[in-house]
Design a protein around this motif. Structure first.
Motif, PDB file in Angstrom:
ATOM      1  N   LEU A  76      30.256  68.971  51.986  1.00 24.99           N
ATOM      2  CA  LEU A  76      30.046  69.087  53.424  1.00 24.99           C
ATOM      3  C   LEU A  76      28.896  68.200  53.887  1.00 24.99           C
ATOM      4  O   LEU A  76      28.986  67.514  54.914  1.00 24.99           O
ATOM      5  CB  LEU A  76      29.773  70.553  53.773  1.00 24.99           C
ATOM      6  N   PHE A  77      27.777  68.202  53.139  1.00 18.03           N
ATOM      7  CA  PHE A  77      26.589  67.469  53.569  1.00 18.03           C
ATOM      8  C   PHE A  77      26.533  66.026  53.062  1.00 18.03           C
ATOM      9  O   PHE A  77      25.527  65.354  53.255  1.00 18.03           O
ATOM     10  CB  PHE A  77      25.327  68.231  53.177  1.00 18.03           C
ATOM     11  N   SER A  78      27.621  65.575  52.450  1.00 19.88           N
ATOM     12  CA  SER A  78      27.706  64.158  52.084  1.00 19.88           C
ATOM     13  C   SER A  78      28.929  63.482  52.680  1.00 19.88           C
ATOM     14  O   SER A  78      28.967  62.247  52.769  1.00 19.88           O
ATOM     15  CB  SER A  78      27.735  63.989  50.557  1.00 19.88           C
ATOM     16  N   GLY A  79      29.923  64.267  53.089  1.00 20.26           N
ATOM     17  CA  GLY A  79      31.144  63.677  53.605  1.00 20.26           C
ATOM     18  C   GLY A  79      32.014  63.087  52.518  1.00 20.26           C
ATOM     19  O   GLY A  79      32.894  62.263  52.790  1.00 20.26           O
ATOM     20  N   THR A  80      31.778  63.510  51.260  1.00 21.30           N
ATOM     21  CA  THR A  80      32.556  63.022  50.125  1.00 21.30           C
ATOM     22  C   THR A  80      33.055  64.195  49.284  1.00 21.30           C
ATOM     23  O   THR A  80      32.483  65.284  49.325  1.00 21.30           O
ATOM     24  CB  THR A  80      31.709  62.098  49.223  1.00 21.30           C
ATOM     25  N   TYR A  81      34.098  63.965  48.529  1.00 20.27           N
ATOM     26  CA  TYR A  81      34.662  65.012  47.673  1.00 20.27           C
ATOM     27  C   TYR A  81      33.795  65.220  46.424  1.00 20.27           C
ATOM     28  O   TYR A  81      33.027  64.329  46.034  1.00 20.27           O
ATOM     29  CB  TYR A  81      36.084  64.631  47.252  1.00 20.27           C
ATOM     30  N   PRO A  82      33.921  66.379  45.785  1.00 21.92           N
ATOM     31  CA  PRO A  82      33.153  66.626  44.564  1.00 21.92           C
ATOM     32  C   PRO A  82      33.322  65.544  43.502  1.00 21.92           C
ATOM     33  O   PRO A  82      32.350  65.162  42.836  1.00 21.92           O
ATOM     34  CB  PRO A  82      33.675  67.986  44.097  1.00 21.92           C
ATOM     35  N   HIS A  83      34.554  65.018  43.348  1.00 23.36           N
ATOM     36  CA  HIS A  83      34.736  64.002  42.302  1.00 23.36           C
ATOM     37  C   HIS A  83      33.999  62.717  42.641  1.00 23.36           C
ATOM     38  O   HIS A  83      33.753  61.889  41.754  1.00 23.36           O
ATOM     39  CB  HIS A  83      36.227  63.729  42.065  1.00 23.36           C
ATOM     40  N   THR A  84      33.617  62.534  43.890  1.00 23.22           N
ATOM     41  CA  THR A  84      32.838  61.364  44.290  1.00 23.22           C
ATOM     42  C   THR A  84      31.343  61.610  44.151  1.00 23.22           C
ATOM     43  O   THR A  84      30.611  60.795  43.573  1.00 23.22           O
ATOM     44  CB  THR A  84      33.158  60.971  45.746  1.00 23.22           C
ATOM     45  N   ASN A  85      30.867  62.749  44.674  1.00 25.30           N
ATOM     46  CA  ASN A  85      29.417  62.999  44.661  1.00 25.30           C
ATOM     47  C   ASN A  85      28.923  63.636  43.369  1.00 25.30           C
ATOM     48  O   ASN A  85      27.719  63.725  43.141  1.00 25.30           O
ATOM     49  CB  ASN A  85      28.997  63.838  45.879  1.00 25.30           C
ATOM     50  N   GLY A  86      29.850  64.095  42.520  1.00 19.84           N
ATOM     51  CA  GLY A  86      29.470  64.575  41.190  1.00 19.84           C
ATOM     52  C   GLY A  86      28.992  66.012  41.125  1.00 19.84           C
ATOM     53  O   GLY A  86      28.536  66.457  40.062  1.00 19.84           O
ATOM     54  N   VAL A  87      29.108  66.780  42.235  1.00 23.49           N
ATOM     55  CA  VAL A  87      28.642  68.162  42.236  1.00 23.49           C
ATOM     56  C   VAL A  87      29.853  69.087  42.102  1.00 23.49           C
ATOM     57  O   VAL A  87      30.605  69.301  43.052  1.00 23.49           O
ATOM     58  CB  VAL A  87      27.848  68.497  43.516  1.00 23.49           C
TER      59      VAL A  87
END
Length: 481
Positions: free
Chosen positions: A60-71
């Motif tokens: 939500l706070f990056s505008g990216t999916y988990p597989h992108t942001n690594g969380v």
């Protein structure tokens, strides 16, 4: 620049979609949220990108999916947060309550963070941490309620995580956090526009409203859990998840294989009473904005990070892709927001991010996978999402699979497990309760293959689009490009 709105983002924890009266659920008392729905715009098919706290919030706070942001888990480091862009643009950025970042008190673009985390962190595997709420309870001379003391109750194993709050009202986290936000609104002397994120810990378990709110629900009947099917028909990773719930009291919820109707009704009464408590606080935040004289120039956003099964499908809490886990409320209210509008297009929870940036006159980075909702408030709607996606991996509770992915296109939902030939396929148009898994139905083989192919296409396109995001994280490119 002087006309830019203030933005108040109220994010609850674990609030499923069917919890607001004005959205069509008359068994819940939510007069203040009803006001936001009636005077604002509701996105009625909003889906999370991950069915647990930190992965959903990092997305939500990056505008990216988990597989992108690594969380993928609650203890994995956040590497970008668009609040930094609001900060740079001249907004006073304040977090009161839960963000579930890692590190817990990292700045992530905020000028101020007044952190309150989960209601029950009393588990030996969790790192030691004292938040603002811990300190307030300690200085008041009380012991914080948690499974460490609740487990001594004679009926602890029968409660399904349902308790009554017995400490002073102002020490309940779902009162303490919004009242702290009201204090900030009353005391902060700056005149610049502000972004105030209010992270309310409830209705995440323990389900612990004060008695007067429970009294409102006395004698009321709620929809019974969905469980009129064979639990053994669920894919093995979900059967393993259910076993984990039965073996462990996660968040002071002792899950039962066959709870009675009275037990599930009591659990739901506590859950909905907790939401009514939160609703009251939403009204008090609105009052504080009015006292400050800024209500007419403020946008209020209300949403939740994921839902709660409450024994639907035989499951406790989340970590699955059933509607109760992944479908959440999302409401916008205030300056420039159409009143009484309901949007039925598919929306991703992370779409809030670029929408907030555009309200603040900040151009969202072109690598964001989120899509701004702002055009819905004008005359021309944006290109509608044909699908929404969610994923979960490497979790300490969902241990039966290495990676779980959901795709929802129109009314068809598919859940894929990377290490299993089993999966889930539901036609929500004819089976909204997700009772009939069509994964092995030969009549649906074409639909199943098309949706699996859609996941493959999404992942490839995602990798291409977010290459520049990865460069930003690596420090080789400006975050604003």
């Amino acid at each position: 620049m002087g006309t830019r709105p203030n933005i108040v983002f109220i994010l609850t924890d674990q609030q499923r979609y069917d919890t607001i009266n004005a959205l069509g659920f008359p068994y819940v008392d939510t007069p203040n949220l009803d006001r936001l729905v009636k005077e604002g715009t509701s996105f009625d098919r909003t889906y999370v990108t991950a069915p647990s706290c930190s992965p959903s919030r990092a997305s939500l706070f990056s505008g990216t999916y988990p597989h992108t942001n690594g969380v993928f888990r609650n203890d994995e480091a956040w590497n970008y947060c668009w609040v930094s862009d609001l900060n740079t643009a001249g907004y006073r950025c304040v977090n009161v309550g839960k963000m579930h970042t890692w590190p817990v008190e990292g700045a992530f673009g905020f000028h101020e963070r007044h952190v309150t985390e989960n209601k029950d962190r009393a588990h030996p595997n969790l790192p030691f941490y004292l938040d603002n709420w811990d300190k307030a309870i300690w200085i008041s001379g009380f012991e914080k309620p948690s499974r460490q003391n609740q487990k001594h109750l004679p009926d602890y194993t029968d409660r399904l995580g349902s308790f009554t709050w017995e400490l002073p009202k102002n020490l309940h986290p779902d009162v303490f956090v919004p009242q702290s936000a009201c204090m900030w609104l009353d005391r902060y002397s700056g005149a610049e526009p502000f972004f105030l994120q209010i992270g309310i810990p409830g209705p995440h378990p323990p389900y612990d409203p004060l008695q007067p709110y429970l009294d409102q629900y006395e004698g009321r009947e709620f929809p019974a859990p969905i469980r009129d099917y064979d639990l053994d028909s669920q894919p093995k990773p979900l059967r393993d998840l259910r076993r984990n719930h039965l073996d462990n009291d996660h968040d002071a919820v002792v899950h039962l294989a066959n709870p009675t109707d009275a037990q599930t009704q009591r659990q739901r009464a506590h859950y909905f009473a907790n939401i009514t408590m939160i609703d009251e606080q939403v009204g008090l935040v609105i009052d504080a904005l009015e006292r400050r004289g800024v209500l007419d120039n403020t946008i209020i956003i209300f949403a939740s990070d994921h839902g709660d099964c409450l024994n639907d499908h035989g499951h406790s809490q989340k970590w699955n892709m059933f509607e109760q886990s992944v479908h959440v409320p999302c409401i916008f209210w205030g300056k420039g927001i159409p009143a009484g509008k309901k949007v039925s297009d598919l929306v991703s929870l992370m779409d809030i991010g670029p929408t907030v940036l555009e309200f603040a006159e900040v151009t969202p980075p072109d690598w964001m996978e989120a899509q701004s909702l702002r055009p819905y408030f004008g005359e021309t709607a944006p290109p509608r999402r044909d699908c929404v996606f969610a994923e979960h991996a490497r979790d300490a509770i969902l241990t039966g699979t290495e990676f779980m992915t959901m795709v929802l296109c129109d009314d068809w939902k598919l859940v894929h497990f990377v290490d299993s030939d089993e999966g889930q396929l539901f036609d929500l148009a004819t089976d909204p309760g997700e009772r009939r898994n069509r994964w092995d139905d030969p009549d649906c083989a074409g639909k199943k293959n098309a949706l699996i192919s859609r996941i493959l296409r999404w992942r490839i396109q995602s990798d291409v689009r977010t290459q520049r995001f990865l460069n930003v994280i690596a420090g080789t490119e400006s975050r604003r490009t």
